[in-house]
Design a protein around this motif. Sequence first.
Motif, PDB file in Angstrom:
ATOM      1  N   PRO A  27       0.812  -1.217   0.000  1.00 48.55           N
ATOM      2  CA  PRO A  27       0.000   0.000   0.000  1.00 48.55           C
ATOM      3  C   PRO A  27       0.849   1.273   0.000  1.00 48.55           C
ATOM      4  CG  PRO A  27       0.116  -0.869   2.212  1.00 48.55           C
ATOM      5  CD  PRO A  27       0.825  -1.865   1.326  1.00 48.55           C
ATOM      6  N   PHE A  28       0.349   2.289  -0.660  1.00 49.28           N
ATOM      7  CA  PHE A  28       0.977   3.603  -0.648  1.00 49.28           C
ATOM      8  C   PHE A  28      -0.079   4.627  -1.040  1.00 49.28           C
ATOM      9  CE2 PHE A  28       1.794   1.846  -4.909  1.00 49.28           C
ATOM     10  CZ  PHE A  28       1.263   2.840  -5.720  1.00 49.28           C
ATOM     11  N   ALA A  29       0.235   5.905  -0.824  1.00 49.50           N
ATOM     12  CA  ALA A  29      -0.691   6.987  -1.154  1.00 49.50           C
ATOM     13  C   ALA A  29      -0.060   7.883  -2.213  1.00 49.50           C
ATOM     14  CB  ALA A  29      -1.050   7.805   0.083  1.00 49.50           C
ATOM     15  N   ARG A 295     -11.438  18.315  -8.329  1.00 48.68           N
ATOM     16  CA  ARG A 295     -10.805  17.140  -8.926  1.00 48.68           C
ATOM     17  C   ARG A 295     -10.180  16.289  -7.825  1.00 48.68           C
ATOM     18  NH1 ARG A 295      -6.897  19.317 -13.612  1.00 48.68           N
ATOM     19  NH2 ARG A 295      -6.183  17.150 -13.420  1.00 48.68           N
ATOM     20  N   PRO A 296     -10.550  15.027  -7.708  1.00 45.93           N
ATOM     21  CA  PRO A 296      -9.894  14.179  -6.709  1.00 45.93           C
ATOM     22  C   PRO A 296      -8.378  14.220  -6.897  1.00 45.93           C
ATOM     23  CG  PRO A 296     -11.798  13.051  -7.625  1.00 45.93           C
ATOM     24  CD  PRO A 296     -11.603  14.305  -8.443  1.00 45.93           C
ATOM     25  N   ALA A 297      -7.665  14.512  -5.806  1.00 46.50           N
ATOM     26  CA  ALA A 297      -6.214  14.687  -5.905  1.00 46.50           C
ATOM     27  C   ALA A 297      -5.439  13.732  -5.013  1.00 46.50           C
ATOM     28  CB  ALA A 297      -5.834  16.127  -5.555  1.00 46.50           C
ATOM     29  N   ALA A 298      -6.092  13.018  -4.107  1.00 51.12           N
ATOM     30  CA  ALA A 298      -5.395  12.123  -3.186  1.00 51.12           C
ATOM     31  C   ALA A 298      -6.012  10.729  -3.267  1.00 51.12           C
ATOM     32  CB  ALA A 298      -5.458  12.657  -1.768  1.00 51.12           C
ATOM     33  N   PHE A 299      -5.161   9.727  -3.346  1.00 49.89           N
ATOM     34  CA  PHE A 299      -5.601   8.346  -3.519  1.00 49.89           C
ATOM     35  C   PHE A 299      -4.680   7.421  -2.716  1.00 49.89           C
ATOM     36  CE2 PHE A 299      -6.507  10.787  -7.274  1.00 49.89           C
ATOM     37  CZ  PHE A 299      -7.763  10.375  -7.698  1.00 49.89           C
ATOM     38  N   PHE A 300      -5.158   6.213  -2.446  1.00 52.98           N
ATOM     39  CA  PHE A 300      -4.244   5.190  -1.959  1.00 52.98           C
ATOM     40  C   PHE A 300      -4.471   3.902  -2.734  1.00 52.98           C
ATOM     41  CE2 PHE A 300      -7.838   4.563   0.974  1.00 52.98           C
ATOM     42  CZ  PHE A 300      -7.932   3.181   1.096  1.00 52.98           C
ATOM     43  N   ALA A 301      -3.397   3.146  -2.886  1.00 50.56           N
ATOM     44  CA  ALA A 301      -3.424   1.914  -3.673  1.00 50.56           C
ATOM     45  C   ALA A 301      -3.165   0.719  -2.770  1.00 50.56           C
ATOM     46  CB  ALA A 301      -2.375   1.962  -4.780  1.00 50.56           C
ATOM     47  N   VAL A 302      -3.907  -0.354  -3.006  1.00 45.83           N
ATOM     48  CA  VAL A 302      -3.699  -1.622  -2.298  1.00 45.83           C
ATOM     49  C   VAL A 302      -3.695  -2.742  -3.338  1.00 45.83           C
ATOM     50  CG1 VAL A 302      -4.629  -0.901  -0.059  1.00 45.83           C
ATOM     51  CG2 VAL A 302      -6.175  -1.748  -1.817  1.00 45.83           C
ATOM     52  N   PRO A 303      -3.018  -3.875  -3.051  1.00 47.83           N
ATOM     53  CA  PRO A 303      -2.883  -4.922  -4.057  1.00 47.83           C
ATOM     54  C   PRO A 303      -3.999  -5.972  -3.970  1.00 47.83           C
ATOM     55  CG  PRO A 303      -1.460  -5.419  -2.213  1.00 47.83           C
ATOM     56  CD  PRO A 303      -2.128  -4.112  -1.879  1.00 47.83           C
ATOM     57  N   VAL A 304      -4.329  -6.526  -5.109  1.00 48.02           N
ATOM     58  CA  VAL A 304      -5.215  -7.685  -5.153  1.00 48.02           C
ATOM     59  C   VAL A 304      -4.423  -8.895  -4.662  1.00 48.02           C
ATOM     60  CG1 VAL A 304      -6.543  -9.229  -6.651  1.00 48.02           C
ATOM     61  CG2 VAL A 304      -6.564  -6.753  -7.057  1.00 48.02           C
ATOM     62  N   THR A 305      -4.988  -9.631  -3.708  1.00 46.98           N
ATOM     63  CA  THR A 305      -4.296 -10.806  -3.152  1.00 46.98           C
ATOM     64  C   THR A 305      -5.085 -12.099  -3.297  1.00 46.98           C
ATOM     65  OG1 THR A 305      -5.215 -10.238  -0.973  1.00 46.98           O
ATOM     66  CG2 THR A 305      -2.978  -9.460  -1.461  1.00 46.98           C
ATOM     67  N   ARG A 372     -10.205   6.242  -2.878  1.00 47.36           N
ATOM     68  CA  ARG A 372     -10.212   7.604  -2.344  1.00 47.36           C
ATOM     69  C   ARG A 372     -10.669   7.564  -0.894  1.00 47.36           C
ATOM     70  NH1 ARG A 372     -14.298  10.763  -5.460  1.00 47.36           N
ATOM     71  NH2 ARG A 372     -13.522  12.519  -4.228  1.00 47.36           N
ATOM     72  N   HIS A 373     -10.014   8.336  -0.049  1.00 47.97           N
ATOM     73  CA  HIS A 373     -10.403   8.405   1.356  1.00 47.97           C
ATOM     74  C   HIS A 373     -11.637   9.285   1.512  1.00 47.97           C
ATOM     75  CE1 HIS A 373      -9.831   8.806   5.754  1.00 47.97           C
ATOM     76  NE2 HIS A 373      -9.118   7.705   5.636  1.00 47.97           N
ATOM     77  N   ALA A 374     -12.413   9.023   2.556  1.00 47.29           N
ATOM     78  CA  ALA A 374     -13.637   9.803   2.769  1.00 47.29           C
ATOM     79  C   ALA A 374     -13.333  11.211   3.258  1.00 47.29           C
ATOM     80  CB  ALA A 374     -14.564   9.095   3.760  1.00 47.29           C
TER      81      ALA A 374
END
Length: 409
Positions: A27-29, A295-305, A372-374
């Motif tokens: 995970p990272f942002a 415009r959404p500017a912040a995101f985080f990514a997580v991997p499919v496991t 996207r975070h709430a």
Amino acid sequence: MSAPSSDRAAEQQRARFDSATAALDPPFALVDLDALDANAADLERRAAGKPLRVASKSVRNRTVLRRVLARPGFAGVLAYSLAEGLWLAGGEDPVSTDVVIGYPSADRTALRRLAGDESAAARLTLMIDSVDQLDLVDAVVPPSARPSLRICLDVDASLRAAGGRVHVGVRRSPVHTVEQAAALAREVVARPGFALVGLMAYEAQIAGVQDDPAGRRWRGAAVRRMQALSGRELAGRRAAVVDAVSAVAPLEFVNGGGTGSVERTSAEDAVTEVAAGSGLYSPVLFDGYRSFTARPAAFFAVPVTRLPAPGTVTVAGGGWIASGPPGSDRLPLPTYPAGLRRLPAEGVGEVQTPLRGPGAVGLHVGDRVWFRHAKAGELCEHVDVLHALSGDALVDPFPTYRGEGRSFG
């Protein structure tokens, strides 16, 4: 049949993010600087010449704060704790030399630091809404042993109706009426060791409540009626409060509003500056407003496991839940690929989150899902850096408060 333009745009954005971050393990942002800068420019447009004080709780990243404060429409920080404010205003290269602490502080250690540093005392402004808070400061460091401390009055901006039996807004300051504000101003001015310099009134029921929530037409209509009523009431009361307090002491600033109310608040003559922060990252809770589309500017990514069933994937983690009243609107939103939804029975989890829908088709173990975070700045509490994307390439990462070893609650 070709994909709708919104689907194509989502596919392009996903490809842009995936390509730029291919060397990173989630995970990272990520912060999209193109979107961040566009959002900052839109906030400036909406403020119509009034300066914007950036709310640090919605950013929690000094590099982002510096970037925003370098813009002509932004001036000063609204911090969420005194310890944070001391950090932002301190050192040889402060983020800002004009920091208002947005909430009253009972941090005795931080108060001692403030009282023992004339430079900090000149740069920071404490928030109070009662004499008890002044008493606490005096008990920690008496007036004879400290420089004069700058004070801002926090005035309740909620809507009260039916003789006070109906309350719409947040429970913040007990100071609601013109008379109460003037009386507290006189108390501050009468006491040695304090200088009354500002006034704040934050209309959470307008600035922080979506007036056009997706799929909830009737709620949106009801919210808009409430906000129109509250806005009219507050504009008159805020002007009267400012007049009454200004008769006691000249005010350097009158702060109000937030991302969701920038136009309305900046239009009031009594207000000299508007607070904003969430609109920079544009989290999910700020999607449903009629007056602006950020415009959404912040995101985080997580991997499919896992691939537990056809049309379903499981990602690692994902349970980055926002503060506030428990509900689905506090959960992170799976965004890329488009067409993913949470399972109601499981929601988002501490160690894994199942997702279902057409967006799951074609996903494999090791692929990433973008959320996207709430809420805005709370994303930064989960990561040490925001990986910064400019155009199609990453630039140097932006350390978060957490990444700099700072935690302010």
